[in-house]
Design an enzyme around this catalytic site. Structure first.
Site, short mmCIF file in Angstrom:
data_model
loop_
_atom_site.label_atom_id
_atom_site.label_comp_id
_atom_site.label_asym_id
_atom_site.label_seq_id
_atom_site.Cartn_x
_atom_site.Cartn_y
_atom_site.Cartn_z
N LYS A 1 -4.21 6.11 8.67
CA LYS A 1 -5.11 6.44 7.56
C LYS A 1 -5.91 7.65 7.98
CE LYS A 1 -8.93 4.26 4.98
NZ LYS A 1 -8.67 4.51 3.57
N SER B 1 -12.26 -3.79 1.01
CA SER B 1 -12.45 -3.10 2.29
C SER B 1 -13.93 -2.89 2.55
CB SER B 1 -11.81 -1.70 2.26
OG SER B 1 -10.43 -1.78 2.13
N ARG C 1 0.86 -1.19 0.00
CA ARG C 1 0.00 0.00 0.00
C ARG C 1 0.89 1.23 0.00
NH1 ARG C 1 -2.44 3.37 4.04
NH2 ARG C 1 -4.53 4.08 3.48
N1 TZP Z 1 -7.69 0.89 6.50
C1 TZP Z 1 -8.44 1.11 7.56
S1 TZP Z 1 -7.51 1.61 8.89
C2 TZP Z 1 -6.08 1.51 8.00
C3 TZP Z 1 -6.36 1.10 6.71
C4 TZP Z 1 -5.38 0.93 5.64
C5 TZP Z 1 -4.74 1.83 8.55
C6 TZP Z 1 -4.38 0.95 9.69
O1 TZP Z 1 -3.09 1.29 10.15
P1 TZP Z 1 -2.61 0.90 11.61
O2 TZP Z 1 -1.25 1.56 11.71
O3 TZP Z 1 -2.49 -0.59 11.67
O4 TZP Z 1 -3.60 1.46 12.58
#
Ligand code: TZP
Ligand code: MG
Length: 234
Positions: free
Chosen positions: A147, A118, A49
């Site tokens: 995010k 998702s 990503r």
């Molecule tokens: N989709 C929903 S939350 C997220 C994504 C890509 C990020 C999650 O990152 P982290 O650092 O594991 O909280």
């Protein structure tokens, strides 16, 4: 043997690493080195990503990451970009609600590639299953710095409700991972209170808990052990 992310192996999704290329999370570490160490520590599937790099960098980084994941027989999926997945010949894609629709992605990638989706709520989760998603990423579970555009926070009750609604619709065979703010301090709670006996969560997806870790192998081992212990109790 080339791995597919497209089977019913319950353990395939148990520890799902989503990469991040930003300095705030990756620091000055090498992404391929982090992913290699993370797999050594127990990561079972990797999603590349990268929301900031140009297409050229995406393709070349994806190729390098694919060499790493192939060495370990772990699937590599690409976030957002069906074209990049096709170009590097990796195992599939992960698509959000605003990305290419599943039917079009399936047409381009063919039946054997993995398409993960998702889902932020029950409706999105059920629709993705109806449209042929190979697995679901359910979130955001807890608020996260990683995010910025997260929609609603599901929490553990929301996660469990989503899993139960999926089983009521007969989709309990579709693998599920949860994502968002997950780390060693809350994974045990997530696996016990967020999962449902009717439709147990397959695993946990993390970004910063591994990508920002000083020792990605040790971080992955700790998360992997916590997930194993939780599976044994359910
Ligand atoms: N989709 C929903 S939350 C997220 C994504 C890509 C990020 C999650 O990152 P982290 O650092 O594991 O909280
Ligand atoms: Mg997306």
């Amino acid at each position: 043997s080339s791995p597919t992310a497209h089977n019913s192996d319950y353990n395939l999704y148990r520890l799902y690493l989503v990469t991040d290329s930003t300095p705030a999370i990756l620091g000055d570490k090498d992404i391929c080195d982090v992913v290699d160490r993370a797999i050594q520590g127990g990561v079972t599937i990797v999603q590349y990503r990268d929301k900031t790099s140009d297409t050229g960098v995406l393709v070349s980084t994806a190729r390098k990451l694919h060499q790493v994941t192939q060495k370990h027989h772990v699937p590599l999926l690409i976030n957002d970009r069906v074209d990049v997945a096709l170009a590097v010949g990796c195992e599939g894609v992960h698509l959000g609600q605003d990305d290419m629709d599943i039917a079009t992605a399936r047409q381009i990638l063919g039946p054997s590639k993995c398409i993960g989706i998702s889902a932020n709520n029950i409706q999105e989760a059920i629709l993705a299953c109806e449209q042929g998603a190979d697995y679901l990423g359910i979130g955001t579970i807890f608020s996260t710095q990683t995010k910025k555009d997260t929609k609603s926070i599901l929490g553990l009750a929301g996660l469990k409700q989503t899993l139960e609604s999926l089983s009521e619709k007969g989709y309990e065979h579709i693998p599920t991972v949860c994502i968002g703010g997950l780390n060693a301090s809350n994974i045990t709670q997530v696996m016990s209170h967020g999962s449902s006996p009717k439709n147990p969560l397959n695993g946990v997806a993390v970004v910063s808990a591994i990508m920002a870790a000083h020792d990605p192998k040790a971080a992955s081992m700790q998360l992997s052990n916590l997930i194993t212990e939780s599976h044994m109790q359910n």
